[in-house]
Design an enzyme around this catalytic site. Sequence first.
Site, PDB file in Angstrom:
ATOM      1  CG  ASP A  35      -2.163   0.817   1.072  1.00 44.41           C
ATOM      2  OD1 ASP A  35      -2.032   2.035   0.853  1.00 44.41           O
ATOM      3  OD2 ASP A  35      -3.268   0.258   1.166  1.00 44.41           O
ATOM      4  CE1 TYR A 149     -13.096   3.309  -7.698  1.00 47.09           C
ATOM      5  CE2 TYR A 149     -15.429   3.136  -8.253  1.00 47.09           C
ATOM      6  CZ  TYR A 149     -14.330   2.703  -7.534  1.00 47.09           C
ATOM      7  OH  TYR A 149     -14.455   1.648  -6.662  1.00 47.09           O
TER       8      TYR A 149
HETATM    9  P1  NAD Z   1      -9.791   2.510   0.595  1.00 47.03           P
HETATM   10  O1  NAD Z   1      -9.521   3.859   0.032  1.00 47.03           O
HETATM   11  O2  NAD Z   1     -10.082   2.410   2.049  1.00 47.03           O
HETATM   12  O3  NAD Z   1      -8.626   1.507   0.241  1.00 47.03           O
HETATM   13  C1  NAD Z   1      -7.873   1.584  -0.941  1.00 47.03           C
HETATM   14  C2  NAD Z   1      -6.422   1.359  -0.566  1.00 47.03           C
HETATM   15  O4  NAD Z   1      -5.630   1.364  -1.761  1.00 47.03           O
HETATM   16  C3  NAD Z   1      -5.863   2.448   0.343  1.00 47.03           C
HETATM   17  O5  NAD Z   1      -5.207   1.874   1.446  1.00 47.03           O
HETATM   18  C4  NAD Z   1      -4.898   3.216  -0.554  1.00 47.03           C
HETATM   19  O6  NAD Z   1      -3.836   3.810   0.169  1.00 47.03           O
HETATM   20  C5  NAD Z   1      -4.448   2.120  -1.502  1.00 47.03           C
HETATM   21  N1  NAD Z   1      -3.960   2.622  -2.788  1.00 47.03           N
HETATM   22  C6  NAD Z   1      -4.590   3.454  -3.655  1.00 47.03           C
HETATM   23  N2  NAD Z   1      -3.817   3.687  -4.731  1.00 47.03           N
HETATM   24  C7  NAD Z   1      -2.663   2.980  -4.540  1.00 47.03           C
HETATM   25  C8  NAD Z   1      -1.483   2.802  -5.291  1.00 47.03           C
HETATM   26  N3  NAD Z   1      -1.303   3.410  -6.473  1.00 47.03           N
HETATM   27  N4  NAD Z   1      -0.513   1.998  -4.800  1.00 47.03           N
HETATM   28  C9  NAD Z   1      -0.668   1.370  -3.609  1.00 47.03           C
HETATM   29  N5  NAD Z   1      -1.758   1.519  -2.846  1.00 47.03           N
HETATM   30  C10 NAD Z   1      -2.754   2.309  -3.304  1.00 47.03           C
HETATM   31  O7  NAD Z   1     -11.033   1.908  -0.255  1.00 47.03           O
HETATM   32  P2  NAD Z   1     -11.849   0.566  -0.027  1.00 47.03           P
HETATM   33  O8  NAD Z   1     -13.263   0.938   0.194  1.00 47.03           O
HETATM   34  O9  NAD Z   1     -11.175  -0.314   0.954  1.00 47.03           O
HETATM   35  O10 NAD Z   1     -11.757  -0.082  -1.475  1.00 47.03           O
HETATM   36  C11 NAD Z   1     -10.835  -1.130  -1.782  1.00 47.03           C
HETATM   37  C12 NAD Z   1     -11.065  -1.607  -3.207  1.00 47.03           C
HETATM   38  O11 NAD Z   1     -12.401  -2.122  -3.359  1.00 47.03           O
HETATM   39  C13 NAD Z   1     -10.907  -0.499  -4.244  1.00 47.03           C
HETATM   40  O12 NAD Z   1     -10.314  -1.036  -5.404  1.00 47.03           O
HETATM   41  C14 NAD Z   1     -12.338  -0.107  -4.538  1.00 47.03           C
HETATM   42  O13 NAD Z   1     -12.465   0.433  -5.834  1.00 47.03           O
HETATM   43  C15 NAD Z   1     -13.061  -1.444  -4.401  1.00 47.03           C
HETATM   44  N6  NAD Z   1     -14.483  -1.255  -4.070  1.00 47.03           N
HETATM   45  C16 NAD Z   1     -14.855  -0.865  -2.816  1.00 47.03           C
HETATM   46  C17 NAD Z   1     -16.215  -0.691  -2.537  1.00 47.03           C
HETATM   47  C18 NAD Z   1     -16.706  -0.294  -1.166  1.00 47.03           C
HETATM   48  O14 NAD Z   1     -17.917  -0.146  -0.979  1.00 47.03           O
HETATM   49  N7  NAD Z   1     -15.861  -0.124  -0.173  1.00 47.03           N
HETATM   50  C19 NAD Z   1     -17.170  -0.888  -3.548  1.00 47.03           C
HETATM   51  C20 NAD Z   1     -16.726  -1.247  -4.816  1.00 47.03           C
HETATM   52  C21 NAD Z   1     -15.385  -1.455  -5.068  1.00 47.03           C
END
Ligand code: NAD
Length: 322
Positions: A35, A149
């Site tokens: 991360d 996105y």
């Molecule tokens: P979040 O923002 O809490 O977690 C995303 C993580 O990715 C963060 O820790 C961030 O620091 C890391 N990150 C981002 N870009 C990065 C990079 N270039 N290199 C390394 N690390 C990087 O979001 P989340 O809700 O935990 O979502 C996680 C995944 O699930 C994402 O891909 C999101 O699109 C997908 N998602 C989540 C939901 C939801 O409801 N939470 C719904 C649909 C999809």
Amino acid sequence: MEIPADCVVTGGAGFLGSWLCERLLAEGARVVCVDSLVTGSTANIAHLRETAGFRFVDADVTVGIPVEGRVDAVFHLASPASPVHYQRMPLETLRAGSHGTGHALDLAARHGARFLLASSSEVYGDPEEHPQRETYRGRVDPTGPRSMYDEAKRFAEALTVAHHVEHGTRTAIARIFNTYGPRMDPEDGRLVPTLMVQALTGQPLTVAGDGNQTRSLCWVGDLVDGLLRLACSDEPGPVNLGSDDERSVSEVAEVIRQVTGSTSPVQHVPRAPQDPLVRKPDLTRARTRLGWSPTTPLRMGLSRTAAWFADQLATDPPHASV
Ligand code: NAD
């Protein structure tokens, strides 16, 4: 379910990723959490740092994924995920979906590992089909305010399929719908954390538009279980994972008022441009192919989440802007 022994979780210091790391460790796996902390936080994984088998690598997946040693599964979650974050970082978001997904796929291919893409219900855009089945092709505006996105996820899915076709990579695509729970960032603008913080700090609960637009909210523990079942199967997907308990945003606000014991009034605010009107997965594929469906009732999940937010606010009061 046979859990892979050596797992890489990109985005492991985020909301979903930290729950996934925790569950994998509890199942006896070794976990490398990769991360860049761009939206995640070391606080989310502080409780895992001393656990045997857990390792944190601070790296940007758009540059590369510097992981040595054996890899049996790659869970690719790294991406800005909330509108507040991805609209602030449009290029970074597109790079996470393109270059980041490419690096995660290459890592899986090099090791013959299972690869799971955390895609999103946002690939359906503002849908004309309801509930959304995986066969629905979506209604996304490629130059609209959410395009960085939505199109990043659509490209990531195409790249995942292409990797499977050209290299035989063992890929899976999860289309995740709105998920909530402890460790959501209170300031990332998503529905549940925003309303939770407002309810717990005596501010009005801001409901966009007339509040009749719908969301289907999934408890994080259920969602992580779905991700594991998909990773441990041969199913390529895409598979919808989320809750099909559809509620209006007004109803969600009311349940949050009840579980927090808040007396805050509701305040209607303008809807964000191109905010989807309805959202609900058709879960037939998840049920029939993975034997998975969510089990945690909304009120129960929101009560647990409220307890966590109350705890957080007691130790770290919010900034005035929330
Ligand atoms: P979040 O923002 O809490 O977690 C995303 C993580 O990715 C963060 O820790 C961030 O620091 C890391 N990150 C981002 N870009 C990065 C990079 N270039 N290199 C390394 N690390 C990087 O979001 P989340 O809700 O935990 O979502 C996680 C995944 O699930 C994402 O891909 C999101 O699109 C997908 N998602 C989540 C939901 C939801 O409801 N939470 C719904 C649909 C999809």
